[in-house]
Design a protein around this motif. Sequence first.
Motif, mmCIF file in Angstrom:
data_model
loop_
_atom_site.group_PDB
_atom_site.id
_atom_site.type_symbol
_atom_site.label_atom_id
_atom_site.label_comp_id
_atom_site.label_asym_id
_atom_site.label_seq_id
_atom_site.Cartn_x
_atom_site.Cartn_y
_atom_site.Cartn_z
ATOM 1 N N GLN A 71 -28.947 -3.833 0.940
ATOM 2 C CA GLN A 71 -29.100 -2.908 2.051
ATOM 3 C C GLN A 71 -28.770 -3.436 3.426
ATOM 4 N N GLY A 72 -28.278 -4.660 3.512
ATOM 5 C CA GLY A 72 -27.867 -5.139 4.822
ATOM 6 C C GLY A 72 -28.983 -5.843 5.567
ATOM 7 N N PHE A 73 -28.704 -6.243 6.799
ATOM 8 C CA PHE A 73 -29.668 -7.065 7.533
ATOM 9 C C PHE A 73 -29.451 -6.939 9.022
ATOM 10 N N GLU A 74 -30.425 -7.463 9.759
ATOM 11 C CA GLU A 74 -30.312 -7.567 11.212
ATOM 12 C C GLU A 74 -30.044 -9.031 11.543
ATOM 13 N N ALA A 75 -29.397 -9.257 12.683
ATOM 14 C CA ALA A 75 -29.144 -10.641 13.086
ATOM 15 C C ALA A 75 -30.472 -11.385 13.178
ATOM 16 N N GLY A 76 -30.501 -12.615 12.644
ATOM 17 C CA GLY A 76 -31.706 -13.439 12.718
ATOM 18 C C GLY A 76 -32.598 -13.341 11.496
ATOM 19 N N GLN A 77 -32.250 -12.490 10.530
ATOM 20 C CA GLN A 77 -33.100 -12.336 9.342
ATOM 21 C C GLN A 77 -32.769 -13.345 8.237
ATOM 22 N N HIS A 78 -33.690 -13.445 7.287
ATOM 23 C CA HIS A 78 -33.527 -14.369 6.163
ATOM 24 C C HIS A 78 -33.388 -13.602 4.845
ATOM 25 N N VAL A 79 -32.924 -14.298 3.835
ATOM 26 C CA VAL A 79 -32.952 -13.746 2.478
ATOM 27 C C VAL A 79 -33.472 -14.818 1.528
ATOM 28 N N ASN A 80 -34.022 -14.378 0.412
ATOM 29 C CA ASN A 80 -34.320 -15.317 -0.660
ATOM 30 C C ASN A 80 -33.118 -15.362 -1.582
ATOM 31 N N ILE A 81 -32.721 -16.552 -1.923
ATOM 32 C CA ILE A 81 -31.625 -16.728 -2.870
ATOM 33 C C ILE A 81 -32.226 -17.112 -4.206
ATOM 34 N N ILE A 82 -31.745 -16.482 -5.260
ATOM 35 C CA ILE A 82 -32.245 -16.780 -6.599
ATOM 36 C C ILE A 82 -31.151 -17.536 -7.351
ATOM 37 N N VAL A 83 -31.445 -18.751 -7.741
ATOM 38 C CA VAL A 83 -30.473 -19.502 -8.540
ATOM 39 C C VAL A 83 -31.155 -19.994 -9.802
ATOM 40 N N GLU A 84 -30.363 -20.238 -10.816
ATOM 41 C CA GLU A 84 -30.933 -20.754 -12.044
ATOM 42 C C GLU A 84 -30.410 -22.158 -12.296
ATOM 43 N N ALA A 85 -31.323 -23.117 -12.275
ATOM 44 C CA ALA A 85 -30.941 -24.510 -12.499
ATOM 45 C C ALA A 85 -31.680 -25.015 -13.720
ATOM 46 N N ASN A 86 -30.950 -25.550 -14.676
ATOM 47 C CA ASN A 86 -31.543 -26.057 -15.920
ATOM 48 C C ASN A 86 -32.483 -25.040 -16.572
ATOM 49 N N GLY A 87 -32.051 -23.785 -16.592
ATOM 50 C CA GLY A 87 -32.841 -22.762 -17.279
ATOM 51 C C GLY A 87 -33.982 -22.190 -16.464
ATOM 52 N N VAL A 88 -34.248 -22.745 -15.299
ATOM 53 C CA VAL A 88 -35.384 -22.293 -14.494
ATOM 54 C C VAL A 88 -34.872 -21.524 -13.290
ATOM 55 N N ARG A 89 -35.512 -20.371 -13.050
ATOM 56 C CA ARG A 89 -35.108 -19.578 -11.907
ATOM 57 C C ARG A 89 -35.836 -20.082 -10.653
ATOM 58 N N HIS A 90 -35.090 -20.292 -9.574
ATOM 59 C CA HIS A 90 -35.704 -20.762 -8.332
ATOM 60 C C HIS A 90 -35.424 -19.776 -7.217
ATOM 61 N N HIS A 91 -36.395 -19.625 -6.327
ATOM 62 C CA HIS A 91 -36.227 -18.780 -5.143
ATOM 63 C C HIS A 91 -36.304 -19.678 -3.918
ATOM 64 N N ARG A 92 -35.347 -19.542 -3.033
ATOM 65 C CA ARG A 92 -35.429 -20.299 -1.790
ATOM 66 C C ARG A 92 -35.011 -19.387 -0.641
ATOM 67 N N THR A 93 -35.654 -19.598 0.496
ATOM 68 C CA THR A 93 -35.367 -18.764 1.659
ATOM 69 C C THR A 93 -34.360 -19.449 2.575
ATOM 70 N N PHE A 94 -33.336 -18.695 2.959
ATOM 71 C CA PHE A 94 -32.362 -19.211 3.915
ATOM 72 C C PHE A 94 -32.083 -18.133 4.955
#
Lengths: 360, 367
Positions: free
Chosen positions: B70-93
Amino acid sequence: MKPQLNEQQLNELAKDLDAIRDEVMADVGERDAKYIRRIIRLHRTLEIGGRVMMPFGFIPPVFAAAVASLGIAKIIENMEIGHNVMHGQYDWMNDPSLHSQTYEWDTVCTGDSWRRTHNYEHHTYTNVIGKDRDYGYAVLRLSDDVKWNPLHLFQFANYLMLSVFFQWGVGLHELESERIRRREIKLSDKKAFLKDFFRKGGRQAFKDYVFFPLLTFPVFPVVLAGNVSANLIRNLWSSTVIFCGHFTEDAETFSEASIENESRGQWYLRQLTGSSNFTGSKWVHILSGHLSHQIEHHVFPDMPAHRYREIAPRVEAICHKYGLKYNTGSFGRQYWTVLKRIGQFSLPDRVRARLPAQVA
Amino acid sequence: MLSTMNTRAPLRWLGKQLFNREDPGAFFDPLLAALNPMWVRGYVPARLQDVVDEARDTRSFHLRPSPRWQGFEAGQHVNIIVEANGVRHHRTFTIASSPRQWERDGSITLTIKRLPGGRITNWMHDNLRGGEIVGVSEAFGEFDLPEAEIPLLYIAGGSGITPVLSHLATLANRDFRAPVTLLYYVRSQADVIGAETLYALAARWPALTLKIFKTEEDGDGALLNDRHLDAVPGIRARQVYLCGPKGLMDLAGNLLSQFGIRESQIQSTFFSAPSAVAADTPLGGEVTFGKSSKSVESGGDAPLLEIAEAAELKPAYGCRMGICHQCSCRKTSGTVVNRLTGKPSGPGEETIQLCISVPQGPVTVDL
Ligand code: FES
């Protein structure tokens, strides 16, 4: 015979088993994630395939294929996916659709009810009389702990009924109807449970017996018959697997008092003595949700189940080291002992005592 | 049909009946993911277009989220979901690019620095390449652009520049006329993130005054001090945005108040990937229960289940010995040690068993 281990042996037993556990759990990762995802893809494929083929079931070979496809899909979903996911075997993956506490499976029993009665009660209080109600499912007499009465003569028929309607039986397990009959609890105590039961049972019945038949209206008898058959296959198979896991031979039973302040070693011992395995091909193991490795499952309920196959020789070696019986045999042989046991305990003790070959 | 399943009520109800799940569309995900991972419904997928080196240990990841994002405003963050070695990780950037870029070509840029000891940032640098798919959450955060044309002052440190880059690009596009000053603190020239963008902005947008301080190259005078603030014309009337490591933010807060700038004039934000606590951190720590907004101190090796109960919460539990998973619950941040194995968890969001998890440092759980 009660296996007697002294405290030091129990501690060593715990250490030996913990070592296996730590080693496997440290290694759990990509391979296990790939495995369960492959199984889930297989389940989706079989389920969709079965549903799509079913309306063409007026052609007999297609009917057979559709029923097999849907039946096996349900078996895989219940045994290898649902049961194992709900045990927390894949919680480490951090994937919300494989989370032990929110997973809901394709059977009448609600996930929540199962988590309470099975994951918690049965796995924590395994074979503790009065606490582990999985012991004979409170319907069958499978040991001397239950006093014989004439109704038990018919328990073989009961057993067949339980198998045929297994998903409904498991769904109603938490109702504790035997305690209601004994007036220990009231039906009204179970209101919340019954509400969930009807919601989930209704959902399952609606899907298989109303929605899909109506969707394919002109051929609805075919679809209805096919869906009933698929559910039946799953019921028979899962009840058989579960009976083979616990009721092959006289398992050691325990009293509530004896498990107070139990050590880890004692807990392990209790798990080892109450379960039995059966052998078979890779697919027998997968279709049984690896409950063919019931012993390993009871010792490590939250380890990804396909690992049981790999650690089984080591668990067996540990059993031998401490002089414990590692109960295993072919599927046919194990099932035969189950049937014998159900039959024999249906008889009064006096008659049973005179039978030539004792089960235990 | 799949996309409507999540939005239309009757279909959604039917989906729940048929698939026994709250997100019926995701039932097909395992197959869809195999056909085309951009089709999954369980999270919003985003395709990595390319990954470019930005500064020392820092890379920019250009992502193109699926059109339903849905888009964003300047200055906002998102959580990125990646899967490393079978485990799902969430990190905010933080999104470093401007909303305009997203409107133009559907892409966003995350500029991510390797954190020493950070498992996921390092994993992302080592493993993510163009063409790969990750998940993105909807955007969140309130590091909002000013509504009126008022003079601005940005103070940023290290990778804290990312939301500022998004702000500045947006303001420049708007042709913002009030004076804007950026004081940017980095170790050395090689650590300047978004250098090209910044110099290009300064060249074409006269309102911007850009000052980059290289603390390792330029000596002590390059650390934030009152002379830097003194040199900002009309500083008292400026709205201030702060983003950087805690030390810098604290120092800036102190100095700004000496300059008579009110709290209400200052906005700050900082998200860096959480890093694991040091291995010798003692057990115990502050436990925050997110849902009930309670927080308590814990000490020694008390497991979270007991800590929660002492705080008069009633989490579900069964065996209390790590077998049944009845007590499984989401930890949103912090490190816990597994009592049975003695192993510490990761620092991010994940499922833990309360009865055998002992906090090691501050922990937040979803209770
Ligand atoms: S209460 Fe059983 S695992 Fe925590």
